[in-house]
Design an enzyme around this catalytic site. Structure first.
Site, PDB file in Angstrom:
ATOM      1  N   TYR A   1      22.012 -20.738 -13.112  1.00  0.00           N
ATOM      2  CA  TYR A   1      22.135 -19.497 -12.358  1.00  0.00           C
ATOM      3  C   TYR A   1      22.730 -18.398 -13.226  1.00  0.00           C
ATOM      4  O   TYR A   1      22.381 -17.236 -13.090  1.00  0.00           O
ATOM      5  CB  TYR A   1      23.046 -19.781 -11.179  1.00  0.00           C
TER       6      TYR A   1
ATOM      7  N   PHE B   1       1.260   6.639  -9.240  1.00  0.00           N
ATOM      8  CA  PHE B   1       0.767   5.301  -8.975  1.00  0.00           C
ATOM      9  C   PHE B   1       1.311   4.890  -7.609  1.00  0.00           C
ATOM     10  O   PHE B   1       2.419   5.245  -7.245  1.00  0.00           O
ATOM     11  CB  PHE B   1       1.185   4.295 -10.058  1.00  0.00           C
ATOM     12  N   THR B   2       0.505   4.119  -6.869  1.00  0.00           N
ATOM     13  CA  THR B   2       0.801   3.864  -5.446  1.00  0.00           C
ATOM     14  C   THR B   2       2.232   3.398  -5.188  1.00  0.00           C
ATOM     15  O   THR B   2       3.001   4.085  -4.512  1.00  0.00           O
ATOM     16  CB  THR B   2      -0.177   2.811  -4.896  1.00  0.00           C
TER      17      THR B   2
ATOM     18  N   ASP C   1       6.803   4.179 -17.707  1.00  0.00           N
ATOM     19  CA  ASP C   1       6.188   3.041 -17.034  1.00  0.00           C
ATOM     20  C   ASP C   1       5.382   2.366 -18.138  1.00  0.00           C
ATOM     21  O   ASP C   1       4.286   2.798 -18.485  1.00  0.00           O
ATOM     22  CB  ASP C   1       5.293   3.509 -15.886  1.00  0.00           C
TER      23      ASP C   1
ATOM     24  N   LYS D   1       1.228  -7.470 -16.809  1.00  0.00           N
ATOM     25  CA  LYS D   1       0.126  -6.875 -17.555  1.00  0.00           C
ATOM     26  C   LYS D   1       0.303  -7.217 -19.047  1.00  0.00           C
ATOM     27  O   LYS D   1       0.006  -8.317 -19.447  1.00  0.00           O
ATOM     28  CB  LYS D   1       0.065  -5.357 -17.327  1.00  0.00           C
TER      29      LYS D   1
ATOM     30  N   ARG E   1     -10.004   2.636  -5.766  1.00  0.00           N
ATOM     31  CA  ARG E   1      -8.920   3.512  -6.225  1.00  0.00           C
ATOM     32  C   ARG E   1      -9.379   4.934  -5.929  1.00  0.00           C
ATOM     33  O   ARG E   1      -9.902   5.627  -6.781  1.00  0.00           O
ATOM     34  CB  ARG E   1      -8.652   3.337  -7.724  1.00  0.00           C
TER      35      ARG E   1
ATOM     36  N   PHE F   1      -4.187   0.802   1.587  1.00  0.00           N
ATOM     37  CA  PHE F   1      -5.341   0.181   0.922  1.00  0.00           C
ATOM     38  C   PHE F   1      -5.263  -1.335   0.899  1.00  0.00           C
ATOM     39  O   PHE F   1      -6.272  -2.011   0.848  1.00  0.00           O
ATOM     40  CB  PHE F   1      -5.483   0.724  -0.509  1.00  0.00           C
TER      41      PHE F   1
END
Lengths: 480, 463
Positions: free
Chosen positions: B60, B112-113, B209, B252, B376, B442
């Protein structure tokens, strides 16, 4: 210390879970080496860590009893299922396997996976709890309380009063006090809203972690559910250790001895509208959690927040493989032999400590043994943080890492800035599932005995650096 | 190691897309033949990463995998402090809550969403500062994700540096079609922010980002003067040196199935991260990730800057894009780093944007060949504070290529299906929305074709 008590609750000695379980119902397939350090090394390491066990690197620890959360050894079947993870963002088949397991074991038709238990709390409370609300619970765990308070609501503990007595020998010390629950619900204002004291849900934590891993009885769940139903308030379980709780019901509650664990588990969940789950405990995984529900309408509302905080509703911030492993873990944790071993393993450490005269919280709970630091170090003033001092000495003595649950954790009163001194000052020795053997627990018991023998020399600790919030994680201390 | 996939039949797909409310997000994965819904969390990990999975230290506190991750971020990104989170949006949530005050403005090179949702929940207002050409699907530009310095400076002058908690620079820009930002532009943004000091004497903060930062570095290597002989490692370090920190979705470029982090050079921001991460994610030394997942991410960070890997990666995306360009299919130009974006407004020029052409095209593609893409466009853009739909300039179907998963033969199947659809595009009907969730619609919205018979059409080669 008093001699070991036997019999009154769990029957004759041979039925005491500490001795009756035999050997583990598993063998070791993969190992992780650990290192024993010398006392001189540990003295140096703990000084460098500012006498805070959270700051130790894990390889400096010999036996790590910091938590039972996420530290389980997974089975070969679970590892096999890690290989079957379907990492599709939407509609992953691993999600459907988890959904089936939750339906099969707990009886809930709807599931929202989350990355762990506190994330499930965040999503559920953001959906249900509003500023000014009151959320009753037998005893809130610290992150649960943080999430209720983050929503601007009050987290109210209604556990039976014996829970605060370290030596009261009560079989279901985690029960919620039904009179207090009735009074709380009877006093609520009708209709939710930001102004009234409304009660969006009642929680019961099984087992009751903050009370020492103490179980809740089936009778108590049944009656609490009746009260909630009469007042039209939904009842939820914080189900992190549901299987351990079911096992205590089986061995302690009249009428359940002959019932299969799966049936007991299903009955427990039959009384509630849903649960939050930390899969890192009774899900037998290293990462994962979920919300389980019956109401489609609530599910629709909760998924909106799940997407924002966690991930798409069919993965919820978990890799597909982790959902697979959790689905498998839920099936494994309700195995009778496993639970007999698990509860017996923890009871074994409790028994060894009592034999050595080490003061512990009784009865021993399902996932940890709690040392009573106020009786262990009776001369030490509370201002010198006896539980923190004891935890440090256990590390120095034997490389064992426990965790302080006392004044350091409790922090300061936000108004007066004075230290808060909770009723119990404890060191928790949490036992990871399927990880350590009885020989490891023998070392832990010997370590406690060693510290007990030199307790007169322990002078306590004072803050060197005290952070403003959540100080227990990063504070540094000096020895007095 | 391979994972079998199933070929599907047209009648089967017809039943499935109807059951899913014509939303490809709601399809079950085993009903999909080639899944191009996202490149997020869908990578094939390497043998080295799987070996790392076996070395997970699930302590932990003080897990050694956390130290490895910390070192990897320091070495490859160059940031001083790092806090793991369960994925990218976890990091965005923490950063938004820590830095944004009600009334603040957050400039960024296109929304971005989930990012914008977190910024708005913290009380901020998103301001688009991407160059205008980014909104023109067909216009060629080597660095279509660049920040418009004039727009940024105008905002700073209008609201003042104290109202701007940070400039959010996405590398690459997902919603513009995976378009990169040039090094010269990053340098200029830094210089501009350095000229405007907040009242505490510090320049305006820049946060990346960094989700697809190495794909961005590759485009710099290929397209920008002076970088063709520099390694991706060196280019990435220079890019990151112009910022004060980043949020990262490890799913990503870090080549993992789960994981993310926030990184910063500021001690007090890190201190606040460690306090807030405990509430929402986990202890600062695991942040909601298993130890093994931190190890896989640490190893993925070293693998992602391999020049040969990235040439293969971007090359595969270009391969699909070039086939479509050669066939005259309207796509966002130039082809970006992680996906090919079909220009649905040009593709279905008979369908008005109020009938969600991108949604209709994504459903038609699945019906034709079992290939799953993602809308999109108008559905993703959602509604403004006034309740009206945004009607974004870009209305696209994203065909996102997972890393190291599909072969060029899979890409051929995708290209054939898209080209076939384009030839009989007039048969595809627009949609109406029959269920609309209040946020991030969406993901779970449901639709119906406006002309039901028309939508099913005569069927293509696969019928």
């Amino acid at each position: 210390m008093a001699e070991v008590k036997t019999g009154s609750r769990t029957g004759p000695d041979q039925e005491d879970p500490a001795w009756s379980s035999g050997a583990e119902p598993f063998k070791i397939k993969v190992v992780e080496p650990i290192h024993r350090t010398s006392r001189a090394e540990r003295e140096r390491l703990i000084e460098k860590a500012g006498y805070n066990l959270f700051s130790l690197r894990s390889e400096s620890v010999y036996i790590d009893l910091l938590t039972d959360s996420g530290t389980a050894a997974m089975s070969d079947s679970q590892w096999a299922r890690l290989m079957l993870g379907d990492e599709a963002y939407a509609g992953s088949r691993s999600f459907y396997r988890l959904k089936d397991a939750v339906a099969n074991v707990m009886g809930f038709p709807l599931v929202i996976p989350t990355h762990q238990g506190r994330a499930a709390e965040n999503v559920l409370f953001t959906t249900m709890v509003n500023p000014g609300d009151v959320v009753p619970n037998n005893m809130h765990f610290d992150t649960t309380q943080a999430h209720v308070e983050h929503r601007g609501a009050e987290a109210r503990n209604l556990v039976r009063p014996e829970a605060y007595d370290p030596v009261a020998d009560v079989p279901f010390k985690g029960d919620i006090d039904l009179d207090s629950l009735e009074a709380t619900l009877a006093g609520k204002k009708t209709g939710a809203g930001p102004t009234g004291e409304s009660i969006p849900l009642v929680l019961i934590t099984v087992t009751c972690n903050s009370g020492g891993g103490q179980p809740v009885s089936m009778a108590n769940l049944r009656e609490a559910a009746g009260i909630c139903r009469r007042h039209k308030v939904p009842l939820f379980l914080d189900a992190a250790r549901f299987a351990e709780n079911a096992y205590f019901i089986k061995i302690r509650e009249p009428g359940f001895a002959g019932k299969p664990i799966r049936e007991i588990v299903r009955e427990m969940f039959s009384y509630v509208d849903g649960c939050t789950m930390s899969g890192k405990k009774d899900g037998l995984v290293n990462m994962g959690g979920f919300i389980a529900l019956r109401s489609r309408a609530l599910y629709e509302r909760a998924t909106v927040w799940a997407v924002l905080f966690e991930g798409f509703p069919t993965y919820g911030g978990l890799a597909g493989r982790d959902m697979e492993a959790m689905a498998q873990g839920l099936e494994e944790v309700v195995d009778e032999d496993y639970l007999a071993y698990r509860v017996g393993h923890v009871a074994y450490l409790g028994r060894r400590l009592k034999e050595a005269g080490v003061p512990i919280i009784e009865p021993v709970g399902g996932h940890a043994v709690y040392l009573d630091a106020l009786r262990f170090l009776p001369g030490l003033p509370r201002e010198r943080f006896p539980a923190q001092a004891l935890a440090v000495e256990l590390y120095v003595e034997g490389g064992v890492r426990g965790v302080e649950i006392g004044a350091v954790l409790a922090g300061r009163d936000p108004r007066t800035r004075e230290n808060r001194f909770p009723e119990l000052e404890m060191v928790r020795l949490a036992i990871p599932r399927r990880v350590y053997t009885r020989q490891h627990l023998d070392v832990v018991a010997e370590t406690c005995r060693g510290v007990l023998a030199r307790r007169e020399t322990i002078g306590g600790l004072a803050f060197k650096k005290e952070p403003p919030v959540l100080r227990h994680f990063t504070a540094t201390f000096k020895r007095i | 190691m391979i994972e079998p996939i199933k070929m599907t039949t047209r009648p089967g797909r017809q039943a499935e897309i109807e059951r899913a409310g014509f939303n490809t997000f709601l399809l079950d994965s085993d009903k999909v033949y080639i899944d191009l819904l996202t490149d997020s969390g869908t990578s094939a990990m390497s043998d080295n990463q799987w070996a790392g999975m076996m070395l997970g230290d699930e302590a932990y506190a003080g897990s050694k995998n956390w130290h490895h991750l910390w070192d990897a971020v320091a070495e490859i990104y160059g940031f001083k402090y790092m806090c793991p989170t369960h994925q990218g949006r976890g990091a965005e949530h923490l950063i938004s809550q820590i830095l944004i005050r009600p009334g603040d403005y957050v400039p960024g090179n296109m929304y971005f969403t989930t990012t914008r949702e977190h910024q708005e929940r913290a009380g901020g207002t998103f301001v688009d500062i991407v160059i205008d050409i980014a909104h023109d699907a067909q216009a060629e530009h080597p660095f279509k994700g660049n920040v418009d310095l004039g727009k940024l400076e105008a905002l700073i002058k209008k609201v003042g540096p104290d109202k701007i908690p940070y400039v959010s620079v996405a590398v690459t820009v997902n919603m513009a079609g995976g378009q990169p930002v040039s090094m010269a532009n990053l340098r200029a943004v830094r210089e501009l922010c350095d000229r405007y000091l907040r009242s505490d004497g510090q320049p305006i903060r820049i946060l990346f980002d960094a989700t697809r930062c190495v794909e961005n570095a590759y485009f710099i290597q290929r397209r920008e003067d002076g970088y063709k002989d520099k390694s991706l490692r060196i280019i990435l370090r220079e890019m990151m040196s112009y910022g004060d920190g980043c949020t990262m979705s490890g799913k990503k470029d870090n080549l993992v199935n789960i994981g993310g982090f926030a990184a910063t050079n500021e001690k007090d921001v890190y201190d606040k991260l460690t306090q807030l991460v405990v509430v929402f994610e986990g202890m600062p030394t695991y942040g909601g990730l298993a130890g093994r997942d931190m190890e896989a991410m640490a190893r993925g960070i070293y693998e992602m800057v391999d020049d040969d890997y990235m040439a293969f990666r971007i090359g595969q995306v270009q391969y699909l894009g070039q086939q479509l360009i050669d066939a005259g299919v309207p796509i966002v130009r130039p082809v970006g780093g992680h996906a090919v974006f079909l220009d649905a407004r040009a593709f279905l020029d008979h369908v008005p944007q109020s009938e969600y052409p991108a949604q209709a095209l994504a459903a038609a593609l699945y019906l034709d060949s079992g290939v799953r893409g993602m809308e999109r466009g108008n559905v993703s853009a959602g509604r403004g504070k006034d309740g009206k739909e945004h009607f974004p300039k870009l209305e696209m179907v994203r065909l996102t290529i997972p890393r190291r998963v599909y072969t060029d033969s899979h890409m051929d199947v995708v290209a054939d299906s898209v080209i076939d659809l384009y030839e009989r595009r007039k048969s595809i009907s627009g949609f109406k929305m029959i269920y609309e969730p209040p946020q991030l619609r969406f993901f779970t919205a449901r639709f119906e074709p406006v002309r039901r018979e028309g939508f099913w059409g005569p069927g293509g080669r696969h019928s």
